[in-house]
Design an enzyme around this catalytic site. Structure first.
Site, mmCIF file in Angstrom:
data_model
loop_
_atom_site.group_PDB
_atom_site.id
_atom_site.type_symbol
_atom_site.label_atom_id
_atom_site.label_comp_id
_atom_site.label_asym_id
_atom_site.label_seq_id
_atom_site.Cartn_x
_atom_site.Cartn_y
_atom_site.Cartn_z
ATOM 1 N N ASN A 139 1.866 6.677 3.715
ATOM 2 C CA ASN A 139 2.593 6.249 4.770
ATOM 3 C C ASN A 139 2.659 4.693 4.862
ATOM 4 O O ASN A 139 3.469 3.757 5.014
ATOM 5 C CB ASN A 139 2.352 6.740 6.218
ATOM 6 C CG ASN A 139 3.104 5.826 7.362
ATOM 7 O OD1 ASN A 139 4.211 5.873 7.582
ATOM 8 N ND2 ASN A 139 2.084 4.924 7.820
ATOM 9 N N ASP A 185 -8.241 -0.071 2.172
ATOM 10 C CA ASP A 185 -7.164 -0.870 1.764
ATOM 11 C C ASP A 185 -6.525 -0.067 0.649
ATOM 12 O O ASP A 185 -7.178 0.112 -0.318
ATOM 13 C CB ASP A 185 -7.491 -2.275 1.409
ATOM 14 C CG ASP A 185 -6.267 -3.092 0.876
ATOM 15 O OD1 ASP A 185 -5.253 -2.518 0.659
ATOM 16 O OD2 ASP A 185 -6.390 -4.138 0.781
ATOM 17 N N VAL A 186 -5.302 0.661 0.882
ATOM 18 C CA VAL A 186 -4.626 1.423 -0.192
ATOM 19 C C VAL A 186 -4.410 0.566 -1.634
ATOM 20 O O VAL A 186 -4.221 1.270 -2.678
ATOM 21 C CB VAL A 186 -3.347 2.246 0.284
ATOM 22 C CG1 VAL A 186 -3.696 2.927 1.385
ATOM 23 C CG2 VAL A 186 -2.343 1.007 0.741
ATOM 24 N N ARG A 214 -1.035 2.973 13.483
ATOM 25 C CA ARG A 214 0.012 2.655 14.592
ATOM 26 C C ARG A 214 1.415 3.127 13.976
ATOM 27 O O ARG A 214 1.552 3.967 12.704
ATOM 28 C CB ARG A 214 0.279 1.069 14.262
ATOM 29 C CG ARG A 214 -1.025 0.370 14.763
ATOM 30 C CD ARG A 214 -0.846 -1.230 14.730
ATOM 31 N NE ARG A 214 -0.993 -1.690 13.273
ATOM 32 C CZ ARG A 214 -0.096 -2.389 12.604
ATOM 33 N NH1 ARG A 214 0.965 -2.644 12.950
ATOM 34 N NH2 ARG A 214 -0.245 -2.845 11.480
ATOM 35 N N SER A 272 12.329 4.168 2.158
ATOM 36 C CA SER A 272 13.321 3.664 3.012
ATOM 37 C C SER A 272 14.496 3.596 2.672
ATOM 38 O O SER A 272 15.098 3.667 1.583
ATOM 39 C CB SER A 272 12.605 2.131 3.291
ATOM 40 O OG SER A 272 13.855 1.389 4.001
ATOM 41 N N ALA A 292 -2.304 5.156 9.359
ATOM 42 C CA ALA A 292 -2.024 5.958 10.592
ATOM 43 C C ALA A 292 -2.332 5.420 11.866
ATOM 44 O O ALA A 292 -2.630 5.877 12.931
ATOM 45 C CB ALA A 292 -2.800 7.431 10.471
ATOM 46 N N LYS A 298 10.082 -0.071 -2.313
ATOM 47 C CA LYS A 298 10.720 1.431 -1.726
ATOM 48 C C LYS A 298 11.661 2.090 -2.614
ATOM 49 O O LYS A 298 11.596 3.373 -2.750
ATOM 50 C CB LYS A 298 11.248 1.150 -0.396
ATOM 51 C CG LYS A 298 10.498 0.569 0.575
ATOM 52 C CD LYS A 298 9.209 1.682 0.987
ATOM 53 C CE LYS A 298 8.322 1.183 1.955
ATOM 54 N NZ LYS A 298 7.401 2.032 2.296
ATOM 55 N N TYR A 313 10.903 -5.981 -0.725
ATOM 56 C CA TYR A 313 10.781 -4.578 0.034
ATOM 57 C C TYR A 313 11.689 -3.374 -0.577
ATOM 58 O O TYR A 313 11.140 -2.367 -0.617
ATOM 59 C CB TYR A 313 11.029 -4.808 1.644
ATOM 60 C CG TYR A 313 10.597 -3.631 2.532
ATOM 61 C CD1 TYR A 313 9.468 -3.121 2.593
ATOM 62 C CD2 TYR A 313 11.902 -2.888 3.010
ATOM 63 C CE1 TYR A 313 9.170 -2.242 3.338
ATOM 64 C CE2 TYR A 313 11.546 -1.833 3.749
ATOM 65 C CZ TYR A 313 10.253 -1.327 4.208
ATOM 66 O OH TYR A 313 10.081 -0.241 4.931
HETATM 67 P P1 NAP Z 1 3.899 -0.466 11.039
HETATM 68 O O1 NAP Z 1 3.932 -0.058 12.426
HETATM 69 O O2 NAP Z 1 3.930 -1.743 10.653
HETATM 70 O O3 NAP Z 1 2.570 0.227 10.581
HETATM 71 C C1 NAP Z 1 1.763 -0.030 9.121
HETATM 72 C C2 NAP Z 1 0.606 0.883 9.157
HETATM 73 O O4 NAP Z 1 0.298 0.622 7.689
HETATM 74 C C3 NAP Z 1 -0.530 0.616 9.860
HETATM 75 O O5 NAP Z 1 -1.274 1.540 10.298
HETATM 76 C C4 NAP Z 1 -1.427 -0.590 8.807
HETATM 77 O O6 NAP Z 1 -2.744 -0.220 9.001
HETATM 78 C C5 NAP Z 1 -1.039 0.230 7.534
HETATM 79 N N1 NAP Z 1 -1.207 -0.468 6.379
HETATM 80 C C6 NAP Z 1 -0.676 -1.538 5.984
HETATM 81 N N2 NAP Z 1 -1.155 -2.036 4.636
HETATM 82 C C7 NAP Z 1 -2.022 -1.276 4.730
HETATM 83 C C8 NAP Z 1 -2.928 -1.078 3.614
HETATM 84 N N3 NAP Z 1 -3.023 -2.016 2.515
HETATM 85 N N4 NAP Z 1 -4.070 -0.113 3.508
HETATM 86 C C9 NAP Z 1 -3.915 0.808 4.577
HETATM 87 N N5 NAP Z 1 -3.170 0.735 5.573
HETATM 88 C C10 NAP Z 1 -2.316 -0.318 5.577
HETATM 89 O O7 NAP Z 1 4.696 0.341 9.870
HETATM 90 P P2 NAP Z 1 5.744 1.518 10.430
HETATM 91 O O8 NAP Z 1 7.062 1.184 10.830
HETATM 92 O O9 NAP Z 1 5.056 2.675 11.107
HETATM 93 O O10 NAP Z 1 5.931 2.004 8.809
HETATM 94 C C11 NAP Z 1 5.324 3.063 8.041
HETATM 95 C C12 NAP Z 1 5.997 3.251 6.959
HETATM 96 O O11 NAP Z 1 7.223 3.780 7.142
HETATM 97 C C13 NAP Z 1 5.837 2.150 5.795
HETATM 98 O O12 NAP Z 1 5.719 2.424 4.674
HETATM 99 C C14 NAP Z 1 7.241 1.603 5.980
HETATM 100 O O13 NAP Z 1 7.579 0.753 4.813
HETATM 101 C C15 NAP Z 1 8.107 2.885 6.304
HETATM 102 N N6 NAP Z 1 9.341 2.605 6.936
HETATM 103 C C16 NAP Z 1 9.305 2.034 8.124
HETATM 104 C C17 NAP Z 1 10.711 1.685 8.670
HETATM 105 C C18 NAP Z 1 10.834 1.422 10.202
HETATM 106 O O14 NAP Z 1 11.932 1.077 10.464
HETATM 107 N N7 NAP Z 1 9.820 1.195 11.021
HETATM 108 C C19 NAP Z 1 11.735 2.035 8.017
HETATM 109 C C20 NAP Z 1 11.712 2.228 6.718
HETATM 110 C C21 NAP Z 1 10.454 2.771 6.140
HETATM 111 P P3 NAP Z 1 -3.554 -1.495 9.987
HETATM 112 O O15 NAP Z 1 -2.873 -1.695 11.334
HETATM 113 O O16 NAP Z 1 -4.759 -1.173 9.926
HETATM 114 O O17 NAP Z 1 -3.437 -2.703 9.149
#
Ligand code: NAP
Length: 254
Positions: free
Chosen positions: A96, A69-70, A21, A148, A19, A165, A161
């Site tokens: 998420n 770390d999840v 970002r 996704s 959460a 998903k 990826y």
């Molecule tokens: P993002 O901006 O890269 O943010 C990712 C978030 O996940 C960050 O808060 C990060 O925390 C956290 N994270 C990553 N690895 C982690 C771990 N091992 N343990 C705990 N926290 C972790 O990504 P987003 O675009 O918001 O995506 C959020 C979700 O939506 C993801 O599951 C992604 O696959 C899915 N999604 C996104 C899109 C898109 O277009 N953006 C499309 C389809 C699906 P830290 O910053 O502290 O590392």
């Protein structure tokens, strides 16, 4: 104008992973805005997670930052134990947290494969497994998983990826079946191409191609995902479980 009653999540306790970002940040903000106490999980970005806490507190929302770390089951287990010391139940879990790594299959490195699967699949599973006892103490609880559009359609250069998903679709249905009798609902969102740090890495050329495949003709915003999640955790969705919702401007149809 909103379709949700003010403070309809009063008394609810939520955990949103990843959460700090992007999409997760907006989900946490939305849940807090409507009255839920929110645990803001992050892994590395403490500064952004703390900034979110201050933002929520500005409108008198209630929240707490929680680092884990999840993908690390020991880390997840002890963090959830800490939630159970403070609260007797958990009402909402939003899985998420996730990462993306793109490369053609021939070039994909094994350690990167493990990293994606551990964060995106094992991470969801760990949080579900260790939150379940608390979720089952709520009389009406809900899990929302983040898949996704690529988990449904597949994608060139994104095989790992997309695999991670796609796994979330099966996980969602299985947990929904296992716990429907306990009034725990489990659903899944499949976002399309959403404006976050994750998609900021995509080249201008690929961004143009992706945008041309979105029938609604724009790149999605995190709030559009967060609003669908608000619906899914609300009573308006109380007859919905085991389902995947595409929030993608129609991208899945192309
Ligand atoms: P993002 O901006 O890269 O943010 C990712 C978030 O996940 C960050 O808060 C990060 O925390 C956290 N994270 C990553 N690895 C982690 C771990 N091992 N343990 C705990 N926290 C972790 O990504 P987003 O675009 O918001 O995506 C959020 C979700 O939506 C993801 O599951 C992604 O696959 C899915 N999604 C996104 C899109 C898109 O277009 N953006 C499309 C389809 C699906 P830290 O910053 O502290 O590392």
């Amino acid at each position: 104008m909103t379709v949700f009653k003010e403070n309809f999540l009063d008394g609810k306790v939520s955990l949103v992973t990843g959460a700090s970002r992007g999409i997760g940040r907006e989900i946490a903000l939305n849940l807090a805005r409507y009255g839920s106490y929110v645990f803001i999980n992050y892994n590395k970005d403490e500064k952004s997670a703390t900034e979110l806490k201050y933002e929520i507190e500005k409108f008198n929302g209630k929240c707490e930052v929680m680092k884990f770390d999840v993908s690390n089951s020991v880390d997840v287990k002890s963090s959830i134990e800490n939630i159970s010391k403070e609260f007797k139940k958990l009402d909402i879990l939003v899985n998420n947290a996730g990462i993306a790594k793109a490369a053609l299959a021939l070039r994909f490195k094994e350690d990167e494969y493990d990293e994606v699967m551990d964060s995106n699949v094992k991470g969801h599973f760990n949080c579900i497994k260790y939150c379940l006892p608390l979720l089952l103490r709520s009389n009406s609880s809900s899990i929302v998983n983040l898949s996704s559009v690529l988990g449904i359609t597949g994608d060139m250069g994104n095989s790992v990826y997309a695999t991670s998903k796609a796994a979330i679709l099966g996980l969602t249905k299985s947990i929904a079946l296992e716990y429907a009798s306990k009034n725990l609902r489990v659903n899944c969102i499949a976002p399309g191409f959403i404006k976050t740090d994750m998609t900021a890495q995509v080249s201008e050329e690929v961004t143009k191609i992706v945008l041309s495949k979105i029938p609604l003709k724009y790149q999605g915003n995190p709030i559009e995902i967060a609003n669908c999640i608000l619906f899914l955790v609300s009573d308006a969705a109380k007859y919905i479980t085991g389902q995947t919702f595409s929030v993608d401007g129609g991208m899945v149809m192309r």
